[in-house]
Write an enzyme that holds these catalytic residues in place. Structure first.
Site, short mmCIF file in Angstrom:
data_model
loop_
_atom_site.label_atom_id
_atom_site.label_comp_id
_atom_site.label_asym_id
_atom_site.label_seq_id
_atom_site.Cartn_x
_atom_site.Cartn_y
_atom_site.Cartn_z
N PRO A 142 24.63 -22.05 25.41
CA PRO A 142 25.77 -22.48 26.22
C PRO A 142 25.39 -23.44 27.34
O PRO A 142 26.16 -24.36 27.65
CB PRO A 142 26.32 -21.15 26.77
CG PRO A 142 25.91 -20.13 25.76
CD PRO A 142 24.58 -20.58 25.24
N THR A 172 26.96 -23.96 13.59
CA THR A 172 27.65 -24.14 12.31
C THR A 172 27.25 -23.02 11.35
O THR A 172 26.08 -22.65 11.26
CB THR A 172 27.29 -25.50 11.70
OG1 THR A 172 27.72 -26.54 12.59
CG2 THR A 172 27.98 -25.71 10.36
N LEU A 247 15.34 -30.23 12.94
CA LEU A 247 16.44 -31.12 13.32
C LEU A 247 16.27 -32.51 12.71
O LEU A 247 17.25 -33.16 12.34
CB LEU A 247 16.54 -31.22 14.84
CG LEU A 247 17.03 -29.97 15.57
CD1 LEU A 247 17.05 -30.21 17.07
CD2 LEU A 247 18.41 -29.55 15.08
N GLU A 371 22.96 -32.58 16.65
CA GLU A 371 21.63 -32.99 16.17
C GLU A 371 21.07 -34.13 17.03
O GLU A 371 20.44 -35.06 16.53
CB GLU A 371 21.66 -33.42 14.69
CG GLU A 371 22.46 -32.53 13.76
CD GLU A 371 21.94 -31.11 13.67
OE1 GLU A 371 20.91 -30.81 14.30
OE2 GLU A 371 22.58 -30.31 12.99
#
Length: 392
Positions: A142, A172, A247, A371
């Site tokens: 967060p 996701t 990533l 990303e």
């Protein structure tokens, strides 16, 4: 001058299809056909209803799209460009679907494939590849998105176990995942853990009221004294370089995917302009409209060339992180500009769910951020050019 033959695909101004092998073109055509039958007739409604078509997951597995660029364990083992072309077609349908495939294959599965034990690979990879299980990847928090080094999620040793506390945000697949790859700070540095759904203390909260990626599930992951055995730790993941390496895998799929979103917008706008008559002729015959199409066509084709080139570098094992940043930054930026401009060609019809450009633009606003934000990729490229890190 010899007469030229008509282009097979008017959108492929630079004949990038000639740079692809027959197998790569066949894979692309197969994915496009599947999406045309199973997704395109429904995607507008799914987006409007904020519905993720979970029943499609086993079909994506059967098609070989989940972890398709990985070797073994039920994965297809295709080359990088083939994977990229699949992402292109998926995002041409909707970014949410490409996001699912990217997270499943390039984040969840790749993290296990690259850093996991043989037991972890055998337990999870065949099921994830088949679509019998769903994975997610918990890095963003967060309060810490672009600065994961300061993550607050922590894992502490307690005898032979680990106890995990903290939370992850904007994840996701989080609400439907059977296993989460979770990154946490420890006394030994950043480490990765596999947290199965149902582990005591592990819960998820789906994020509602999204204006983007509505056909995708985005969640918060919460860990309250989650006790994990040592066998849950990814043994070869040591330091922040491990999640950042994952990533880069996902960003590679994005730079192809963005081309697909841009292509779908341009194809829609050209078709609409050919049929929309104003002042006695189709608006595609007006100079200002053709100027828009020409500029978008050049941007789309140069983005595709960049994607294929980076794909070949990846296949050769020579691709560098800053090169992936160039591709992600440029191609998403170009696709978003194309989507917005195509919306103007459609006029008022551009805000209707009947046409995809504004849906793509809404999705691409998220793709521009996740990303690695536009700003972070700018700094990655800046450091490559100057040798000076400018993150602080």
């Amino acid at each position: 001058m010899a007469a030229t033959t008509p282009m097979k695909d008017p959108l492929d101004l630079l004949d990038t299809a000639s740079l692809l092998s027959e197998e790569e073109r066949d894979i692309q055509a197969t994915v496009r056909g599947f999406l045309g039958e199973k997704v395109r007739p429904h995607i507008g409604r799914w987006f409007e209803d904020a519905h993720f078509p979970r029943d499609l997951v086993p079909e994506l597995g059967k098609l070989g799209l989940l972890g398709m660029h990985l070797e073994g364990y039920g994965c297809a083992g295709t080359n990088a460009v083939s994977y990229g072309l699949a992402c292109l077609e998926l995002e041409a349908a909707d970014s949410g679907l490409r996001s699912f495939v990217s997270v499943q294959g390039s984040l969840s599965m790749y993290s296990i494939w690259r850093y996991g034990s043989e037991e972890q690979k055998q337990e999870w990879l065949p099921r994830l590849a088949a679509g019998e299980a769903i994975g997610c990847f918990g890095l963003t928090e967060p309060d810490f998105g672009s600065d994961p080094a300061n993550m607050r999620t922590r894992a502490a040793r307690d005898g032979s176990d680990w106890v995990l506390n903290g939370s992850k945000m904007w994840i996701t697949n989080g609400g439907v995942a059977d296993v989460a790859t979770v990154w946490a700070s420890t006394d030994e540095g950043v480490r990765g853990f596999l947290v199965p759904r149902g582990a005591p203390g592990f819960s998820t909260i789906d994020i509602k009221h999204k204006l983007s990626l509505r056909a995708s599930i985005t969640s918060e992951l919460v860990f309250e004294n989650v006790r994990l055995p040592e066998s849950a730790r990814l043994p070869d993941a040591r330091g922040l370089g491990a999640p950042l390496g994952c990533l880069n895998e996902a960003r590679f799929g994005i730079l192809f995917g963005a081309v697909g979103a841009g292509r779908d917008c341009l194809q829609t706008a050209i078709s609409y302009a050919d049929s929309r008559v104003q002042f006695g002729r189709p608006i595609s015959a007006f100079q200002l409209t053709q100027k828009k199409f020409a500029e978008m066509g050049v941007a789309l084709n140069t983005a595709m060339l960049l994607a294929v080139h980076l794909g070949r570098l990846k296949e050769a094992g020579t691709i560098r992180p800053e090169q992936v940043s160039v591709g992600k930054l440029n191609n998403v930026r170009q696709a978003l500009d194309i989507a917005r401009t195509c919306r103007t060609v459609l006029g008022a019809n551009g805000i209707s769910m009947e046409y995809p450009p504004l849906r793509h633009a809404d999705n691409l606003e998220s793709v521009l951020t996740y990303e690695g934000t536009e700003e972070i990729h700018t700094l990655v490229i800046g450091q490559a050019l100057t040798g000076q890190p400018a993150y602080r």
